[in-house]
Design a protein around this motif. Structure first.
Motif, PDB file in Angstrom:
ATOM      1  N   ILE A 295       0.734  -1.346  -0.084  1.00  0.00           N
ATOM      2  CA  ILE A 295       0.006   0.147   0.068  1.00  0.00           C
ATOM      3  C   ILE A 295       0.632   1.164   0.086  1.00  0.00           C
ATOM      4  CG2 ILE A 295      -1.611   1.434   1.515  1.00  0.00           C
ATOM      5  CD1 ILE A 295      -3.113  -0.603   0.064  1.00  0.00           C
ATOM      6  N   PRO A 296       1.974   1.611   0.933  1.00  0.00           N
ATOM      7  CA  PRO A 296       2.808   2.710   0.670  1.00  0.00           C
ATOM      8  C   PRO A 296       3.286   2.877  -0.509  1.00  0.00           C
ATOM      9  CG  PRO A 296       3.176   1.391   2.955  1.00  0.00           C
ATOM     10  CD  PRO A 296       2.538   0.554   1.984  1.00  0.00           C
ATOM     11  N   ALA A 297       3.978   1.859  -1.196  1.00  0.00           N
ATOM     12  CA  ALA A 297       4.472   2.002  -2.450  1.00  0.00           C
ATOM     13  C   ALA A 297       3.570   2.406  -3.572  1.00  0.00           C
ATOM     14  CB  ALA A 297       5.461   0.985  -2.799  1.00  0.00           C
ATOM     15  N   ILE A 298       2.070   1.841  -3.469  1.00  0.00           N
ATOM     16  CA  ILE A 298       1.416   2.111  -4.511  1.00  0.00           C
ATOM     17  C   ILE A 298       0.876   3.555  -4.418  1.00  0.00           C
ATOM     18  CG2 ILE A 298      -1.239   1.539  -4.945  1.00  0.00           C
ATOM     19  CD1 ILE A 298      -0.536  -1.344  -4.365  1.00  0.00           C
ATOM     20  N   ILE A 299       0.731   3.815  -3.132  1.00  0.00           N
ATOM     21  CA  ILE A 299       0.127   5.513  -3.007  1.00  0.00           C
ATOM     22  C   ILE A 299       1.252   6.417  -3.376  1.00  0.00           C
ATOM     23  CG2 ILE A 299      -0.508   7.227  -1.170  1.00  0.00           C
ATOM     24  CD1 ILE A 299      -1.814   4.871   0.518  1.00  0.00           C
ATOM     25  N   LEU A 300       2.355   6.174  -3.396  1.00  0.00           N
ATOM     26  CA  LEU A 300       3.614   6.948  -3.621  1.00  0.00           C
ATOM     27  C   LEU A 300       3.398   7.110  -5.247  1.00  0.00           C
ATOM     28  CD1 LEU A 300       6.129   8.736  -3.243  1.00  0.00           C
ATOM     29  CD2 LEU A 300       7.499   6.273  -3.118  1.00  0.00           C
ATOM     30  N   SER A 301       3.463   5.877  -5.741  1.00  0.00           N
ATOM     31  CA  SER A 301       3.315   5.772  -7.445  1.00  0.00           C
ATOM     32  C   SER A 301       2.155   6.516  -7.984  1.00  0.00           C
ATOM     33  CB  SER A 301       3.393   4.202  -7.876  1.00  0.00           C
ATOM     34  OG  SER A 301       2.188   3.682  -7.741  1.00  0.00           O
ATOM     35  N   GLN A 302       1.066   6.323  -7.170  1.00  0.00           N
ATOM     36  CA  GLN A 302       0.071   7.231  -7.626  1.00  0.00           C
ATOM     37  C   GLN A 302       0.150   8.726  -7.642  1.00  0.00           C
ATOM     38  OE1 GLN A 302      -2.631   4.941  -5.143  1.00  0.00           O
ATOM     39  NE2 GLN A 302      -3.539   3.914  -6.703  1.00  0.00           N
ATOM     40  N   PHE A 303       0.695   9.241  -6.370  1.00  0.00           N
ATOM     41  CA  PHE A 303       0.773  10.566  -6.289  1.00  0.00           C
ATOM     42  C   PHE A 303       1.948  11.125  -7.445  1.00  0.00           C
ATOM     43  CE2 PHE A 303      -1.433  10.635  -2.179  1.00  0.00           C
ATOM     44  CZ  PHE A 303      -1.885  12.119  -2.163  1.00  0.00           C
ATOM     45  N   ILE A 304       2.896  10.484  -7.412  1.00  0.00           N
ATOM     46  CA  ILE A 304       3.834  10.852  -8.602  1.00  0.00           C
ATOM     47  C   ILE A 304       3.418  10.590  -9.811  1.00  0.00           C
ATOM     48  CG2 ILE A 304       5.924  10.154  -9.819  1.00  0.00           C
ATOM     49  CD1 ILE A 304       6.935   9.182  -6.910  1.00  0.00           C
ATOM     50  N   GLY A 305       2.577   9.769 -10.314  1.00  0.00           N
ATOM     51  CA  GLY A 305       2.129   9.623 -11.527  1.00  0.00           C
ATOM     52  C   GLY A 305       0.950  10.753 -12.041  1.00  0.00           C
ATOM     53  N   SER A 306       0.313  10.909 -10.973  1.00  0.00           N
ATOM     54  CA  SER A 306      -0.638  12.178 -11.091  1.00  0.00           C
ATOM     55  C   SER A 306      -0.268  13.413 -11.235  1.00  0.00           C
ATOM     56  CB  SER A 306      -1.799  12.106 -10.236  1.00  0.00           C
ATOM     57  OG  SER A 306      -2.664  13.225 -10.399  1.00  0.00           O
ATOM     58  N   ALA A 307       0.771  13.677 -10.207  1.00  0.00           N
ATOM     59  CA  ALA A 307       1.471  14.767 -10.326  1.00  0.00           C
ATOM     60  C   ALA A 307       2.218  15.227 -11.443  1.00  0.00           C
ATOM     61  CB  ALA A 307       2.637  15.122  -9.026  1.00  0.00           C
ATOM     62  N   VAL A 308       2.871  14.156 -12.067  1.00  0.00           N
ATOM     63  CA  VAL A 308       3.587  14.341 -13.292  1.00  0.00           C
ATOM     64  C   VAL A 308       2.822  14.839 -14.411  1.00  0.00           C
ATOM     65  CG1 VAL A 308       5.030  13.162 -15.150  1.00  0.00           C
ATOM     66  CG2 VAL A 308       5.736  12.966 -12.498  1.00  0.00           C
ATOM     67  N   GLY A 309       1.577  14.260 -14.588  1.00  0.00           N
ATOM     68  CA  GLY A 309       0.687  14.471 -15.418  1.00  0.00           C
ATOM     69  C   GLY A 309      -0.102  15.826 -15.470  1.00  0.00           C
ATOM     70  N   VAL A 310      -0.385  16.266 -14.280  1.00  0.00           N
ATOM     71  CA  VAL A 310      -0.980  17.293 -14.067  1.00  0.00           C
ATOM     72  C   VAL A 310       0.110  18.639 -14.478  1.00  0.00           C
ATOM     73  CG1 VAL A 310      -2.099  18.969 -12.252  1.00  0.00           C
ATOM     74  CG2 VAL A 310      -2.836  16.607 -12.585  1.00  0.00           C
ATOM     75  N   PHE A 311       1.241  18.495 -14.041  1.00  0.00           N
ATOM     76  CA  PHE A 311       2.204  19.491 -14.413  1.00  0.00           C
ATOM     77  C   PHE A 311       2.535  19.552 -15.797  1.00  0.00           C
ATOM     78  CE2 PHE A 311       6.899  20.774 -14.753  1.00  0.00           C
ATOM     79  CZ  PHE A 311       6.729  21.963 -13.938  1.00  0.00           C
ATOM     80  N   LEU A 312       2.827  18.509 -16.424  1.00  0.00           N
ATOM     81  CA  LEU A 312       3.194  18.298 -17.772  1.00  0.00           C
ATOM     82  C   LEU A 312       2.074  18.907 -18.821  1.00  0.00           C
ATOM     83  CD1 LEU A 312       5.495  15.263 -18.285  1.00  0.00           C
ATOM     84  CD2 LEU A 312       6.417  17.612 -18.097  1.00  0.00           C
ATOM     85  N   TYR A 313       1.024  18.303 -18.553  1.00  0.00           N
ATOM     86  CA  TYR A 313      -0.225  18.457 -19.530  1.00  0.00           C
ATOM     87  C   TYR A 313      -1.041  19.656 -19.067  1.00  0.00           C
ATOM     88  CZ  TYR A 313       1.706  14.419 -21.203  1.00  0.00           C
ATOM     89  OH  TYR A 313       2.764  13.435 -21.852  1.00  0.00           O
ATOM     90  N   PHE A 314      -0.591  20.635 -17.949  1.00  0.00           N
ATOM     91  CA  PHE A 314      -1.479  21.790 -17.524  1.00  0.00           C
ATOM     92  C   PHE A 314      -1.990  22.445 -18.787  1.00  0.00           C
ATOM     93  CE2 PHE A 314      -2.051  26.008 -16.199  1.00  0.00           C
ATOM     94  CZ  PHE A 314      -3.030  25.831 -14.982  1.00  0.00           C
TER      95      PHE A 314
END
Length: 400
Positions: A295-314
């Motif tokens: 669970i901890p690593a899954i949540i980390l991967s999810q925050f990173i995946g979404s944050a990268v997308g929101v930043f790059l494709y703003f």
């Protein structure tokens, strides 16, 4: 208008502080949860699976857990948090509250119907067709009964609007078809390709989504019914742009991605999911995520995946109002963590690659869809392709 279009073009990436804060939240949750690994007897995953065939209580627990299978949590409090958060977000939306956040169900005012289709179709799959009976022979430790929650039934409701006919048609078709297709692909295709199991689930959503949409178009009683519009004051384009460039908007957008798979798309629902899965983990680390302890690593991967997308494709959010940055949150990130190990390097690598590839591929597939086919078909196709690509990349990297 020309000045506004010029202003839009200057927004190429999102808020850098918002990106850093989002990543920081993911890392903080990872570190805190990693230090709280308690193994108790509270709703142990293996106990649930062993009894979901014959015991009504454990079958009901499996039913609830299915609501957050898409996030790979499969936790009781995570799922209850998702449903409760969706209800809170919808009521705030209806009341035109300042605290409402992003419009739940994309401002369609369809949340009760979307939730009803999910509850009904899943009830058909588990309690009427009894697909969980396969647990009885002890051969399987997981079954893809959740497909219907994030697949055709809610998509049909959003396409055709609030009507009993659409609810029954989408729920029955989705409830019947989802599991057999996913089960067959999982047992016959995935072992040959040697890719994460999530690939079978998302391609099942693609196949059944196309079939159900095609059948719905041909049925004479399926008519589009307009939903009652929300009484929500519209912001000017300038006000919207001013709000979007603030760090808080990026953080809210990342949280909303945690409830996009169920078509809620709201940061309150997303926050409730995260709080719920953390509670599941604290009560028993062998409950959620199939007792994998990931669970901890899954949540980390999810925050990173979404944050990268929101930043790059703003710029896509500015241009279109919505973009598929949730794709890595419910596919490649957690899938690679489960496949390659619940470590920070795997979570970071899968999150970054998924955040870069997933949203752009989703846009490509959505643009190819004919009319009257819900965009979620393009998004789930992207999830499958992105997961295959990223898992292949990680496989050949020498340090994994």
């Amino acid at each position: 208008m020309e000045d506004m279009n010029t202003n839009k073009k200057q927004y190429k990436t999102g808020s850098l502080p918002g990106f850093i804060i989002s990543i920081g939240i993911g890392i903080l949750i990872y570190l805190v949860l990693s230090g709280m690994n308690f193994q108790t007897s509270w709703l142990d995953y293996n106990t649930i699976v062993a009894n979901a065939d014959s015991n009504v209580f454990y079958k009901f627990i499996w039913y609830i857990m299915n609501f957050t299978e898409a996030q790979f949590y499969a936790g009781v409090f995570a799922s209850l948090g998702l449903i409760l958060g969706g209800i809170v977000a919808w009521r705030l939306d209806v009341k035109n509250s300042k605290l409402a956040g992003f419009n739940v169900c994309y401002g369609s005012n369809m949340f009760p119907w979307v939730l009803a289709s999910q509850l009904l179709s899943l009830f058909i799959a588990i309690f009427i067709l009894k697909y969980t009976s396969l647990f009885g022979n002890g051969e399987y430790t997981w079954l893809p009964t959740f497909i219907t929650v994030v697949g055709a039934p809610p998509a049909i409701m959003l396409l055709y609007g609030p009507s009993i006919k659409a609810l029954l048609t989408g729920s029955i078709l989705g409830g019947i078809m989802g599991f057999p297709v996913a089960f067959w692909i999982s047992n016959n295709i995935i072992p040959v390709l040697e890719v994460p199991g999530v690939v079978s689930n998302v391609f099942t959503m693609t196949i059944t989504g196309l079939i159900v949409c095609c059948i719905a178009k041909a049925l004479p009683w399926m008519e589009k019914v307009p939903a009652k519009p929300l009484n929500r004051s519209a912001k000017s384009e300038k006000e919207t742009l001013e709000e979007m460039k603030k760090p808080l908007w990026s953080v809210r957008r990342v949280l909303a991605d945690f409830s996009e798979a169920q078509f809620y798309g709201n940061e309150i629902a997303g926050l409730f999911v995260i709080l719920g899965v953390c509670l599941d983990w604290v009560l028993n680390s062998n409950h959620g995520a199939y007792a994998s302890g990931a669970i901890p690593a899954i949540i980390l991967s999810q925050f990173i995946g979404s944050a990268v997308g929101v930043f790059l494709y703003f710029n896509k959010y500015v241009e279109k109002g919505w973009y598929g940055t949730y794709v890595p949150v419910v596919s490649v990130g957690p899938a690679c963590v489960l496949m390659f190990g619940a470590t920070m390097p795997v979570a970071i690598t899968a999150g970054i690659l998924g955040g870069i590839i997933g949203p752009a591929l989703a846009e490509y597939f959505c643009d190819k869809l004919p009319e009257d086919y819900h965009p979620t078909i393009g998004n789930v196709t992207s999830m499958g392709v992105t997961t295959i690509v990223v898992s292949m990349i990680i496989k050949v990297l020498p340090w994994f």
